[in-house]
Motif scaffolding. Structure first.
Motif, PDB file in Angstrom:
ATOM      1  N   GLN A 118      -8.625   2.712   6.831  1.00  0.00           N
ATOM      2  CA  GLN A 118      -7.469   3.183   7.594  1.00  0.00           C
ATOM      3  C   GLN A 118      -7.926   4.022   8.776  1.00  0.00           C
ATOM      4  OE1 GLN A 118      -4.277   2.372   6.252  1.00  0.00           O
ATOM      5  NE2 GLN A 118      -3.495   2.920   8.272  1.00  0.00           N
ATOM      6  N   THR A 178      -6.025  -1.898   2.654  1.00  0.00           N
ATOM      7  CA  THR A 178      -5.017  -1.079   3.313  1.00  0.00           C
ATOM      8  C   THR A 178      -3.758  -1.936   3.442  1.00  0.00           C
ATOM      9  OG1 THR A 178      -5.376  -1.748   5.621  1.00  0.00           O
ATOM     10  CG2 THR A 178      -6.873  -0.076   4.722  1.00  0.00           C
ATOM     11  N   ALA A 179      -2.698  -1.337   3.949  1.00  0.00           N
ATOM     12  CA  ALA A 179      -1.456  -2.095   4.126  1.00  0.00           C
ATOM     13  C   ALA A 179      -1.622  -3.216   5.152  1.00  0.00           C
ATOM     14  CB  ALA A 179      -0.336  -1.151   4.564  1.00  0.00           C
ATOM     15  N   LYS A 180      -2.653  -3.127   6.000  1.00  0.00           N
ATOM     16  CA  LYS A 180      -2.837  -4.111   7.065  1.00  0.00           C
ATOM     17  C   LYS A 180      -3.920  -5.147   6.759  1.00  0.00           C
ATOM     18  CE  LYS A 180      -1.126  -1.172  10.795  1.00  0.00           C
ATOM     19  NZ  LYS A 180      -1.411  -0.596  12.125  1.00  0.00           N
ATOM     20  N   THR A 181      -4.499  -5.105   5.577  1.00  0.00           N
ATOM     21  CA  THR A 181      -5.525  -6.088   5.234  1.00  0.00           C
ATOM     22  C   THR A 181      -4.919  -7.486   5.160  1.00  0.00           C
ATOM     23  OG1 THR A 181      -6.663  -4.422   3.887  1.00  0.00           O
ATOM     24  CG2 THR A 181      -7.339  -6.710   3.598  1.00  0.00           C
ATOM     25  N   ASP A 215      -7.794  -1.373  11.124  1.00  0.00           N
ATOM     26  CA  ASP A 215      -7.079  -0.818   9.956  1.00  0.00           C
ATOM     27  C   ASP A 215      -7.137  -1.699   8.702  1.00  0.00           C
ATOM     28  OD1 ASP A 215      -6.186   1.678  10.703  1.00  0.00           O
ATOM     29  OD2 ASP A 215      -4.269   0.972  11.472  1.00  0.00           O
ATOM     30  N   GLU A 216      -8.002  -2.695   8.648  1.00  0.00           N
ATOM     31  CA  GLU A 216      -7.960  -3.623   7.516  1.00  0.00           C
ATOM     32  C   GLU A 216      -8.818  -3.195   6.335  1.00  0.00           C
ATOM     33  OE1 GLU A 216      -7.645  -7.833   7.860  1.00  0.00           O
ATOM     34  OE2 GLU A 216      -7.564  -7.713  10.047  1.00  0.00           O
ATOM     35  N   LYS A 246      -6.088  -6.347  -0.966  1.00  0.00           N
ATOM     36  CA  LYS A 246      -5.603  -5.483   0.113  1.00  0.00           C
ATOM     37  C   LYS A 246      -6.269  -4.118   0.001  1.00  0.00           C
ATOM     38  CE  LYS A 246      -1.227  -7.035   2.017  1.00  0.00           C
ATOM     39  NZ  LYS A 246      -1.767  -6.910   3.390  1.00  0.00           N
TER      40      LYS A 246
END
Length: 236
Positions: free
Chosen positions: A183, A152-155, A179-180, A150
């Protein structure tokens, strides 16, 4: 030379030996030879070693002789003028994409401007586009062999979800990542492939979410990137 991959600064003799998986004596002999050939150099403070300038000769040879990079360069220059955002071209290396051309926008980090920097295929627009050019089973095999981290939190790190997104890229003709990897960034990738479906590389175009919505970026940029990829393929 591979000992310097992911290094954050000069390496000592012991560090090189450990990273290369060889004993200190063997590392010392190799370093001596590479120093004489300018493939390794001493750091400015003389406390470690760094890659030498001669490596750039080989980078130059690769970039000027690679037929895909030759054809991609003028196409990407025109694309950069049109979209006025960061435009990159990467070469496909199964689990990763290696940047061969980088055309900056107004906001860049140091690493975002360097040729040779690599990014994972599973969570980047160009990488998913390249995977979408492969048969489903082959693309899944590559994803399952990749260490899924991960950034970022969205990966996305679930293999099934990643493969669903690869499938969407296959049907759309381009991949979109939001955002993956970085950010606040939206990116579109389109594969550059041979007729038999072997990905050679990909075009990546990235914009800031402070200036674009994902929908407006896709609407504006995806036709331009698709056209550019087609122009490269058509000239090979």
């Amino acid at each position: 030379m591979g000992a310097f991959h992911q290094a954050s600064g000069p390496l000592s003799l012991s560090e090189i030996a450990t990273r290369a998986g060889i004993d200190r004596s063997a590392a010392q002999r190799l370093i001596h030879t590479l120093l004489m050939l300018d493939y390794i150099r001493r750091s400015a403070d003389d406390r470690g070693y760094l890659p030498g300038i001669r490596i750039l000769d080989h980078t130059w040879d690769l970039l000027r002789l690679d037929p895909v990079v030759q054809k991609a360069t003028p196409v990407l220059l025109e694309l950069r003028k049109t979209v006025r955002e960061r435009v990159d071209f990467s070469l496909y290396d199964e689990t990763r994409m290696i940047y061969a051309l980088r055309m900056q926008s107004k906001r860049e980090t140091f690493y975002a401007s360097l040729v040779g920097h690599s990014v994972p295929a599973y969570c980047t627009a160009g990488g998913r586009a390249a995977l979408s050019a492969l048969p489903e089973a082959e693309a899944r095999d590559i994803v399952t062999r990749t260490a899924l981290h991960k950034y970022t939190a969205k990966t996305e790190t679930d293999p099934d979800t990643i493969m669903t997104l690869v499938g969407k890229a296959r049907s759309d003709g381009y991949a979109v990542v939001v955002d993956e990897l970085v950010q606040g960034e939206v990116a579109i990738g389109v594969a550059v492939s041979r007729d038999e479906g072997i990905p050679l590389g990909a075009i990546h175009v990235a914009g800031s979410l402070s200036e674009w919505t994902p929908e407006s970026f896709v609407r504006k940029v995806s036709p331009l990137v698709t056209e550019a990829a087609g122009a490269i393929v058509g000239s090979l």
